[in-house]
Design a protein around this motif. Structure first.
Motif, PDB file in Angstrom:
ATOM      1  N   ASP A   1      13.391   2.093   1.737  1.00 52.47           N
ATOM      2  CA  ASP A   1      14.064   1.839   0.461  1.00 52.47           C
ATOM      3  C   ASP A   1      13.012   1.248  -0.486  1.00 52.47           C
ATOM      4  O   ASP A   1      12.340   0.278  -0.134  1.00 52.47           O
ATOM      5  CB  ASP A   1      15.215   0.852   0.690  1.00 52.47           C
ATOM      6  CG  ASP A   1      15.902   0.450  -0.585  1.00 52.47           C
ATOM      7  OD1 ASP A   1      15.258  -0.221  -1.434  1.00 52.47           O
ATOM      8  OD2 ASP A   1      17.095   0.769  -0.742  1.00 52.47           O
ATOM      9  N   PRO A   2      12.863   1.817  -1.687  1.00 55.07           N
ATOM     10  CA  PRO A   2      11.802   1.351  -2.600  1.00 55.07           C
ATOM     11  C   PRO A   2      11.843  -0.153  -2.883  1.00 55.07           C
ATOM     12  O   PRO A   2      10.793  -0.791  -2.973  1.00 55.07           O
ATOM     13  CB  PRO A   2      12.030   2.167  -3.870  1.00 55.07           C
ATOM     14  CG  PRO A   2      12.724   3.407  -3.393  1.00 55.07           C
ATOM     15  CD  PRO A   2      13.579   2.977  -2.233  1.00 55.07           C
ATOM     16  N   GLU A   3      13.038  -0.713  -3.021  1.00 50.77           N
ATOM     17  CA  GLU A   3      13.137  -2.156  -3.286  1.00 50.77           C
ATOM     18  C   GLU A   3      12.656  -2.965  -2.089  1.00 50.77           C
ATOM     19  O   GLU A   3      11.923  -3.944  -2.239  1.00 50.77           O
ATOM     20  CB  GLU A   3      14.578  -2.542  -3.632  1.00 50.77           C
ATOM     21  CG  GLU A   3      14.712  -4.027  -3.958  1.00 50.77           C
ATOM     22  CD  GLU A   3      16.141  -4.423  -4.274  1.00 50.77           C
ATOM     23  OE1 GLU A   3      16.483  -5.577  -3.977  1.00 50.77           O
ATOM     24  OE2 GLU A   3      16.905  -3.593  -4.801  1.00 50.77           O
ATOM     25  N   ILE A   4      13.055  -2.566  -0.886  1.00 51.00           N
ATOM     26  CA  ILE A   4      12.630  -3.274   0.330  1.00 51.00           C
ATOM     27  C   ILE A   4      11.129  -3.087   0.536  1.00 51.00           C
ATOM     28  O   ILE A   4      10.415  -4.041   0.885  1.00 51.00           O
ATOM     29  CB  ILE A   4      13.428  -2.785   1.565  1.00 51.00           C
ATOM     30  CG1 ILE A   4      14.928  -3.048   1.380  1.00 51.00           C
ATOM     31  CG2 ILE A   4      12.903  -3.427   2.835  1.00 51.00           C
ATOM     32  CD1 ILE A   4      15.305  -4.499   1.152  1.00 51.00           C
ATOM     33  N   ALA A   5      10.638  -1.879   0.309  1.00 55.33           N
ATOM     34  CA  ALA A   5       9.203  -1.612   0.438  1.00 55.33           C
ATOM     35  C   ALA A   5       8.414  -2.516  -0.503  1.00 55.33           C
ATOM     36  O   ALA A   5       7.397  -3.108  -0.108  1.00 55.33           O
ATOM     37  CB  ALA A   5       8.905  -0.147   0.148  1.00 55.33           C
ATOM     38  N   PHE A   6       8.901  -2.652  -1.737  1.00 52.30           N
ATOM     39  CA  PHE A   6       8.249  -3.531  -2.709  1.00 52.30           C
ATOM     40  C   PHE A   6       8.261  -4.977  -2.215  1.00 52.30           C
ATOM     41  O   PHE A   6       7.249  -5.678  -2.305  1.00 52.30           O
ATOM     42  CB  PHE A   6       8.936  -3.421  -4.077  1.00 52.30           C
ATOM     43  CG  PHE A   6       8.388  -4.367  -5.098  1.00 52.30           C
ATOM     44  CD1 PHE A   6       7.191  -4.085  -5.748  1.00 52.30           C
ATOM     45  CD2 PHE A   6       9.055  -5.561  -5.390  1.00 52.30           C
ATOM     46  CE1 PHE A   6       6.675  -4.970  -6.685  1.00 52.30           C
ATOM     47  CE2 PHE A   6       8.537  -6.447  -6.317  1.00 52.30           C
ATOM     48  CZ  PHE A   6       7.344  -6.151  -6.967  1.00 52.30           C
ATOM     49  N   ARG A   7       9.398  -5.423  -1.696  1.00 51.51           N
ATOM     50  CA  ARG A   7       9.513  -6.801  -1.208  1.00 51.51           C
ATOM     51  C   ARG A   7       8.571  -7.052  -0.027  1.00 51.51           C
ATOM     52  O   ARG A   7       7.940  -8.105   0.055  1.00 51.51           O
ATOM     53  CB  ARG A   7      10.959  -7.109  -0.824  1.00 51.51           C
ATOM     54  CG  ARG A   7      11.865  -7.256  -2.054  1.00 51.51           C
ATOM     55  CD  ARG A   7      13.315  -7.466  -1.705  1.00 51.51           C
ATOM     56  NE  ARG A   7      13.530  -8.618  -0.840  1.00 51.51           N
ATOM     57  CZ  ARG A   7      14.637  -8.827  -0.140  1.00 51.51           C
ATOM     58  NH1 ARG A   7      15.636  -7.949  -0.200  1.00 51.51           N
ATOM     59  NH2 ARG A   7      14.773  -9.892   0.617  1.00 51.51           N
ATOM     60  N   ILE A   8       8.474  -6.090   0.881  1.00 47.06           N
ATOM     61  CA  ILE A   8       7.577  -6.244   2.036  1.00 47.06           C
ATOM     62  C   ILE A   8       6.128  -6.351   1.554  1.00 47.06           C
ATOM     63  O   ILE A   8       5.393  -7.262   1.951  1.00 47.06           O
ATOM     64  CB  ILE A   8       7.735  -5.068   3.029  1.00 47.06           C
ATOM     65  CG1 ILE A   8       9.095  -5.137   3.719  1.00 47.06           C
ATOM     66  CG2 ILE A   8       6.604  -5.072   4.065  1.00 47.06           C
ATOM     67  CD1 ILE A   8       9.456  -3.888   4.532  1.00 47.06           C
ATOM     68  N   ARG A   9       5.741  -5.422   0.695  1.00 48.96           N
ATOM     69  CA  ARG A   9       4.354  -5.426   0.199  1.00 48.96           C
ATOM     70  C   ARG A   9       4.049  -6.706  -0.595  1.00 48.96           C
ATOM     71  O   ARG A   9       2.957  -7.265  -0.491  1.00 48.96           O
ATOM     72  CB  ARG A   9       4.092  -4.185  -0.630  1.00 48.96           C
ATOM     73  CG  ARG A   9       4.004  -2.932   0.224  1.00 48.96           C
ATOM     74  CD  ARG A   9       3.638  -1.704  -0.592  1.00 48.96           C
ATOM     75  NE  ARG A   9       3.445  -0.560   0.282  1.00 48.96           N
ATOM     76  CZ  ARG A   9       4.176   0.541   0.242  1.00 48.96           C
ATOM     77  NH1 ARG A   9       5.146   0.667  -0.648  1.00 48.96           N
ATOM     78  NH2 ARG A   9       3.926   1.529   1.072  1.00 48.96           N
ATOM     79  N   SER A  10       5.005  -7.137  -1.388  1.00 52.66           N
ATOM     80  CA  SER A  10       4.816  -8.368  -2.156  1.00 52.66           C
ATOM     81  C   SER A  10       4.698  -9.574  -1.239  1.00 52.66           C
ATOM     82  O   SER A  10       3.869 -10.461  -1.467  1.00 52.66           O
ATOM     83  CB  SER A  10       5.975  -8.578  -3.134  1.00 52.66           C
ATOM     84  OG  SER A  10       5.982  -7.566  -4.100  1.00 52.66           O
ATOM     85  N   PHE A  11       5.524  -9.603  -0.210  1.00 51.82           N
ATOM     86  CA  PHE A  11       5.487 -10.713   0.740  1.00 51.82           C
ATOM     87  C   PHE A  11       4.124 -10.773   1.427  1.00 51.82           C
ATOM     88  O   PHE A  11       3.543 -11.846   1.576  1.00 51.82           O
ATOM     89  CB  PHE A  11       6.610 -10.561   1.774  1.00 51.82           C
ATOM     90  CG  PHE A  11       6.981 -11.836   2.443  1.00 51.82           C
ATOM     91  CD1 PHE A  11       7.992 -12.632   1.960  1.00 51.82           C
ATOM     92  CD2 PHE A  11       6.304 -12.249   3.583  1.00 51.82           C
ATOM     93  CE1 PHE A  11       8.334 -13.822   2.585  1.00 51.82           C
ATOM     94  CE2 PHE A  11       6.632 -13.438   4.218  1.00 51.82           C
ATOM     95  CZ  PHE A  11       7.648 -14.229   3.716  1.00 51.82           C
ATOM     96  N   VAL A  12       3.632  -9.618   1.821  1.00 50.62           N
ATOM     97  CA  VAL A  12       2.317  -9.558   2.467  1.00 50.62           C
ATOM     98  C   VAL A  12       1.244 -10.070   1.514  1.00 50.62           C
ATOM     99  O   VAL A  12       0.421 -10.918   1.877  1.00 50.62           O
ATOM    100  CB  VAL A  12       1.995  -8.121   2.950  1.00 50.62           C
ATOM    101  CG1 VAL A  12       0.526  -7.964   3.299  1.00 50.62           C
ATOM    102  CG2 VAL A  12       2.869  -7.749   4.143  1.00 50.62           C
ATOM    103  N   LYS A  13       1.268  -9.563   0.293  1.00 55.39           N
ATOM    104  CA  LYS A  13       0.236  -9.913  -0.694  1.00 55.39           C
ATOM    105  C   LYS A  13       0.336 -11.366  -1.157  1.00 55.39           C
ATOM    106  O   LYS A  13      -0.679 -12.055  -1.279  1.00 55.39           O
ATOM    107  CB  LYS A  13       0.350  -8.974  -1.897  1.00 55.39           C
ATOM    108  CG  LYS A  13      -0.685  -9.236  -2.990  1.00 55.39           C
ATOM    109  CD  LYS A  13      -0.578  -8.243  -4.118  1.00 55.39           C
ATOM    110  CE  LYS A  13       0.367  -8.509  -5.140  1.00 55.39           C
ATOM    111  NZ  LYS A  13       0.611  -9.328  -6.126  1.00 55.39           N
ATOM    112  N   ASP A  14       1.545 -11.834  -1.399  1.00 56.15           N
ATOM    113  CA  ASP A  14       1.730 -13.147  -2.012  1.00 56.15           C
ATOM    114  C   ASP A  14       1.874 -14.304  -1.028  1.00 56.15           C
ATOM    115  O   ASP A  14       1.645 -15.452  -1.402  1.00 56.15           O
ATOM    116  CB  ASP A  14       2.965 -13.131  -2.929  1.00 56.15           C
ATOM    117  CG  ASP A  14       2.820 -12.145  -4.080  1.00 56.15           C
ATOM    118  OD1 ASP A  14       1.677 -11.819  -4.456  1.00 56.15           O
ATOM    119  OD2 ASP A  14       3.859 -11.677  -4.585  1.00 56.15           O
TER     120      ASP A  14
END
Length: 173
Positions: free
Chosen positions: A121-134
């Motif tokens: 899901d694009p929203e979940i994918a964004f959240r995962i990537r953001s969590f990793v990065k941030d």
């Protein structure tokens, strides 16, 4: 072996050259190899949105204590890594352990996000990537800085109003 001979052997074992040759920081007596426990899962988390089958490997991750990590590893100098860790300055170990605790908790949150939701899901994918990065990568960097004796991470904490303290507070909400 006499007591004096034991302390000479111990001191010899922790010579800066011996520690550096074993890939253990001679100042902190910590090894960055331990951080592979986190780095490997972070790489998988980054892949999960595009390769959801990686979720199974990610879900298998669990916190592992420094000693246990090295006991189960193929690290050539694992016994020295464990002994050096126990001989490290207690203040350095306390800062490192606190950082690892934050990292363990953040990793569990990221894994829960990837496992409990559809990572494609694009929203979940964004959240995962953001969590990793941030969250995850800055915590791994902080742990690496401690292992590698970054002076600003090992020195007394700045006043609570400083920019440096604000950066630390941001890492550990």
């Amino acid at each position: 072996m006499t007591r004096g001979a034991r302390s000479d052997a111990s001191a010899d074992r922790f010579r800066p050259e011996a520690l550096a040759a074993a890939n253990i920081n001679p100042v902190t007596r910590l090894a960055t190899d331990y951080l592979n426990h986190f780095n490997n899962v972070v790489m998988l988390l980054e892949l999960v949105p595009d390769m959801p089958d990686c979720v199974e490997e990610v879900a298998d991750w669990a916190p592992v204590a420094y000693d246990d990590y090295f006991r189960g590893s193929h690290f050539r100098e694992r016994d020295l890594a464990i002994a050096a860790f126990h001989a490290a300055d207690p203040e350095v170990r306390a800062v490192f352990d606190a950082t690892v605790t934050h990292l363990d908790c953040a990793m569990a949150e990221a894994i829960d996000l990837a496992v409990q939701h559809d990572p494609t899901d694009p929203e979940i994918a964004f959240r995962i990537r953001s969590f990793v990065k941030d969250r995850l990568k800055p915590l791994i960097s902080a742990a690496s800085g401690i292992v590698n004796a970054s002076p600003h991470l090992l020195s007394p904490q700045p006043d609570s109003g400083s920019d440096e303290q604000a950066a630390v507070d941001e890492l550990f909400p």
